[in-house]
Design a protein around this motif. Structure first.
Motif, PDB file in Angstrom:
ATOM      1  N   ASP A  84       0.824  -1.207   0.000  1.00  0.00           N
ATOM      2  CA  ASP A  84       0.000   0.000   0.000  1.00  0.00           C
ATOM      3  C   ASP A  84       0.859   1.258   0.000  1.00  0.00           C
ATOM      4  N   ASN A  85       2.037   1.202   0.633  1.00  0.00           N
ATOM      5  CA  ASN A  85       2.963   2.335   0.572  1.00  0.00           C
ATOM      6  C   ASN A  85       3.416   2.556  -0.871  1.00  0.00           C
ATOM      7  N   VAL A  86       3.759   1.468  -1.562  1.00  0.00           N
ATOM      8  CA  VAL A  86       4.213   1.580  -2.949  1.00  0.00           C
ATOM      9  C   VAL A  86       3.104   2.155  -3.830  1.00  0.00           C
ATOM     10  N   ALA A  87       1.869   1.748  -3.561  1.00  0.00           N
ATOM     11  CA  ALA A  87       0.741   2.145  -4.412  1.00  0.00           C
ATOM     12  C   ALA A  87       0.098   3.462  -4.001  1.00  0.00           C
ATOM     13  N   PHE A  88       0.614   4.105  -2.965  1.00  0.00           N
ATOM     14  CA  PHE A  88      -0.054   5.292  -2.418  1.00  0.00           C
ATOM     15  C   PHE A  88      -0.233   6.392  -3.462  1.00  0.00           C
ATOM     16  N   GLY A  89       0.817   6.709  -4.200  1.00  0.00           N
ATOM     17  CA  GLY A  89       0.728   7.767  -5.199  1.00  0.00           C
ATOM     18  C   GLY A  89      -0.269   7.443  -6.287  1.00  0.00           C
ATOM     19  N   LEU A  90      -0.335   6.179  -6.661  1.00  0.00           N
ATOM     20  CA  LEU A  90      -1.305   5.752  -7.673  1.00  0.00           C
ATOM     21  C   LEU A  90      -2.730   5.939  -7.164  1.00  0.00           C
ATOM     22  N   ARG A  91      -2.947   5.646  -5.879  1.00  0.00           N
ATOM     23  CA  ARG A  91      -4.278   5.834  -5.302  1.00  0.00           C
ATOM     24  C   ARG A  91      -4.663   7.308  -5.312  1.00  0.00           C
ATOM     25  N   MET A  92      -3.691   8.184  -5.006  1.00  0.00           N
ATOM     26  CA  MET A  92      -3.968   9.617  -5.012  1.00  0.00           C
ATOM     27  C   MET A  92      -4.304  10.117  -6.419  1.00  0.00           C
ATOM     28  N   ARG A  93      -3.812   9.427  -7.420  1.00  0.00           N
ATOM     29  CA  ARG A  93      -4.107   9.803  -8.804  1.00  0.00           C
ATOM     30  C   ARG A  93      -5.390   9.163  -9.332  1.00  0.00           C
ATOM     31  N   GLY A  94      -6.043   8.370  -8.489  1.00  0.00           N
ATOM     32  CA  GLY A  94      -7.307   7.769  -8.889  1.00  0.00           C
ATOM     33  C   GLY A  94      -7.172   6.518  -9.720  1.00  0.00           C
ATOM     34  N   THR A  95      -5.991   5.898  -9.688  1.00  0.00           N
ATOM     35  CA  THR A  95      -5.787   4.658 -10.422  1.00  0.00           C
ATOM     36  C   THR A  95      -6.642   3.541  -9.814  1.00  0.00           C
ATOM     37  N   GLY A  96      -7.218   2.705 -10.642  1.00  0.00           N
ATOM     38  CA  GLY A  96      -8.076   1.626 -10.175  1.00  0.00           C
ATOM     39  C   GLY A  96      -7.343   0.640  -9.277  1.00  0.00           C
ATOM     40  N   LYS A  97      -8.094  -0.031  -8.419  1.00  0.00           N
ATOM     41  CA  LYS A  97      -7.521  -0.921  -7.423  1.00  0.00           C
ATOM     42  C   LYS A  97      -6.713  -2.050  -8.048  1.00  0.00           C
ATOM     43  N   ALA A  98      -7.254  -2.685  -9.085  1.00  0.00           N
ATOM     44  CA  ALA A  98      -6.549  -3.799  -9.726  1.00  0.00           C
ATOM     45  C   ALA A  98      -5.232  -3.343 -10.332  1.00  0.00           C
ATOM     46  N   GLU A  99      -5.250  -2.183 -10.973  1.00  0.00           N
ATOM     47  CA  GLU A  99      -4.024  -1.663 -11.580  1.00  0.00           C
ATOM     48  C   GLU A  99      -3.003  -1.287 -10.513  1.00  0.00           C
ATOM     49  N   ARG A 100      -3.488  -0.718  -9.392  1.00  0.00           N
ATOM     50  CA  ARG A 100      -2.589  -0.364  -8.294  1.00  0.00           C
ATOM     51  C   ARG A 100      -1.889  -1.614  -7.760  1.00  0.00           C
ATOM     52  N   ARG A 101      -2.663  -2.678  -7.548  1.00  0.00           N
ATOM     53  CA  ARG A 101      -2.094  -3.908  -7.020  1.00  0.00           C
ATOM     54  C   ARG A 101      -1.047  -4.496  -7.977  1.00  0.00           C
ATOM     55  N   ALA A 102      -1.370  -4.474  -9.261  1.00  0.00           N
ATOM     56  CA  ALA A 102      -0.446  -5.026 -10.255  1.00  0.00           C
ATOM     57  C   ALA A 102       0.851  -4.225 -10.300  1.00  0.00           C
ATOM     58  N   ARG A 103       0.711  -2.905 -10.258  1.00  0.00           N
ATOM     59  CA  ARG A 103       1.901  -2.044 -10.306  1.00  0.00           C
ATOM     60  C   ARG A 103       2.737  -2.209  -9.039  1.00  0.00           C
ATOM     61  N   ALA A 104       2.076  -2.286  -7.877  1.00  0.00           N
ATOM     62  CA  ALA A 104       2.803  -2.482  -6.618  1.00  0.00           C
ATOM     63  C   ALA A 104       3.557  -3.803  -6.637  1.00  0.00           C
ATOM     64  N   HIS A 105       2.919  -4.854  -7.140  1.00  0.00           N
ATOM     65  CA  HIS A 105       3.584  -6.160  -7.217  1.00  0.00           C
ATOM     66  C   HIS A 105       4.793  -6.088  -8.155  1.00  0.00           C
ATOM     67  N   GLU A 106       4.626  -5.404  -9.281  1.00  0.00           N
ATOM     68  CA  GLU A 106       5.721  -5.261 -10.245  1.00  0.00           C
ATOM     69  C   GLU A 106       6.910  -4.563  -9.601  1.00  0.00           C
TER      70      GLU A 106
END
Length: 364
Positions: A107-129
């Motif tokens: 969730d720390n890795v994906a925080f900026g993506l969440r602030m930009r409104g990126t969808g949950k599935a995409e956030r998870r995939a990007r964080a995993h990557e």
């Protein structure tokens, strides 16, 4: 950290960064005094200098966390002064990690993506990557307090890269780590930066870090650029006495003017590398590897200290006038020069770097 081939989507196009006449003062203190500096696409440039030289101020101005009084900052040729920090397309990693303690690593890795409104599935995939990229996929569900310092800094790096920034900013990111972890992580950061091709500015006061990681090193002093060059050029051909003494080890030996643009030092004349000061007493600046010592019962140099460095031993000798000089010798050769022994001292037949003689306190 993973050594697998990076996904194509992870690679970024390195941006150019330019500081033009950048000035910043805090009351009576001048942090930046007309900084001119250009960073090439995909380059890792280290900003090196003593505390208070302006390196972190320059980084914070580029990130949008600090304003400037004059000059401009450009990314890919476009001024960015009017662009707020969150839109500058720069990822920043701090010395203190600055992770959110209530969020997991993922969730720390994906925080900026969440602030930009990126969808949950995409956030998870990007964080995993990104967690794969920094070698911590198995730590996705852990909280910062469950991670070591090196692991926390990798998570901070992954978070900075999550938004695919054009520029990566590293503000002394390794200084809070122990020596072994620091060495390992700096090698991994360098490898990752090269594979991603991202333009990176790295602030440090540690010359070893700067010389081992950077494509070029910019040495700052009192808000001004002293020299910007490759590590090898910076070490071998310092532009100023300050750079020579800040980067690596230097000894000073009194010298006399000998006419024809030469100086006399240790009983011999040497050509001068660079400009000869117009007046005043002189010193020659010497790297330890450029000092030659040989055992001599009546030699002018007294061996006062020895530091074993493996294949090389660093000896300290004292001359008749009290000057101390450091010399690096093969350890086998150094064994012939015990503490309290005497030696002849000489220099290679090459031009020497000369500076006006000043008190040590004035060179700080």
């Amino acid at each position: 950290m993973s050594t697998a081939t990076l996904p194509a989507a992870t690679h970024v196009a390195g941006a150019t960064v330019e500081f033009r006449g950048l000035r910043r003062s805090f009351g009576a203190t001048t942090a930046l005094d007309g900084l001119d500096l250009a960073v090439q696409p995909g380059e890792l440039l280290a900003l090196l200098g003593p505390s208070g030289c302006g390196k972190t101020t320059a980084l914070r101005i580029l990130a949008g966390f600090e304003s400037h009084d004059a000059g401009e900052v450009l990314v890919d040729g476009e001024p960015i002064t009017s662009i707020p920090a969150h839109r500058r397309d720069a990822g920043m990693v701090f010395q203190s990690y600055s992770l959110f303690p209530h969020l997991t690593a993922a969730d720390n890795v994906a925080f900026g993506l969440r602030m930009r409104g990126t969808g949950k599935a995409e956030r998870r995939a990007r964080a995993h990557e990104l967690l794969e990229l920094v070698g911590l996929p198995q730590h996705a569900a852990r909280y910062p307090h469950q991670l070591s310092g090196g692991q926390q800094q990798r998570i901070a790096l992954a978070r900075a890269l999550a938004l695919k920034p054009r520029v990566l900013l590293l503000d002394e990111p390794l200084s809070a780590l122990d020596a072994k972890v620091r060495l390992s992580l700096r090698e991994e950061i360098r490898r990752l930066q090269q594979e991603l091709g991202i333009t990176t500015l790295f602030v440090t006061h540690d010359q070893e870090e700067a010389l081992s990681m950077a494509d070029r090193v910019a040495v700052l002093r009192a808000g001004r650029l002293e020299q910007c060059a490759t590590p090898s050029e910076l070490y071998a051909r310092p532009a100023t006495a300050f750079v020579a003494e800040f980067v690596g080890t230097m000894s000073r030996i009194p010298a006399e003017r000998a006419g024809g643009g030469t100086v006399a030092v240790l009983g011999r004349r040497h050509a001068v590398d660079g400009a000869l000061p117009a007046d005043g007493p002189l010193d020659v600046l010497l790297r330890p590897e450029n000092v030659r010592l040989a055992p001599a019962a009546d030699g002018p140099a007294l061996v006062t200290a020895a530091s074993f460095l493996g294949a090389v031993t660093r000896l300290t000798v004292r001359l008749a006038d009290g000057t101390e000089v450091k010399a690096d010798l093969p350890t086998e050769a150094a064994a012939a020069l015990p503490l309290g022994g005497r030696a002849d001292i000489s220099l290679p037949e090459r031009p020497v770097l000369v500076d006006r003689r000043t008190a040590a306190s004035d060179r700080a």
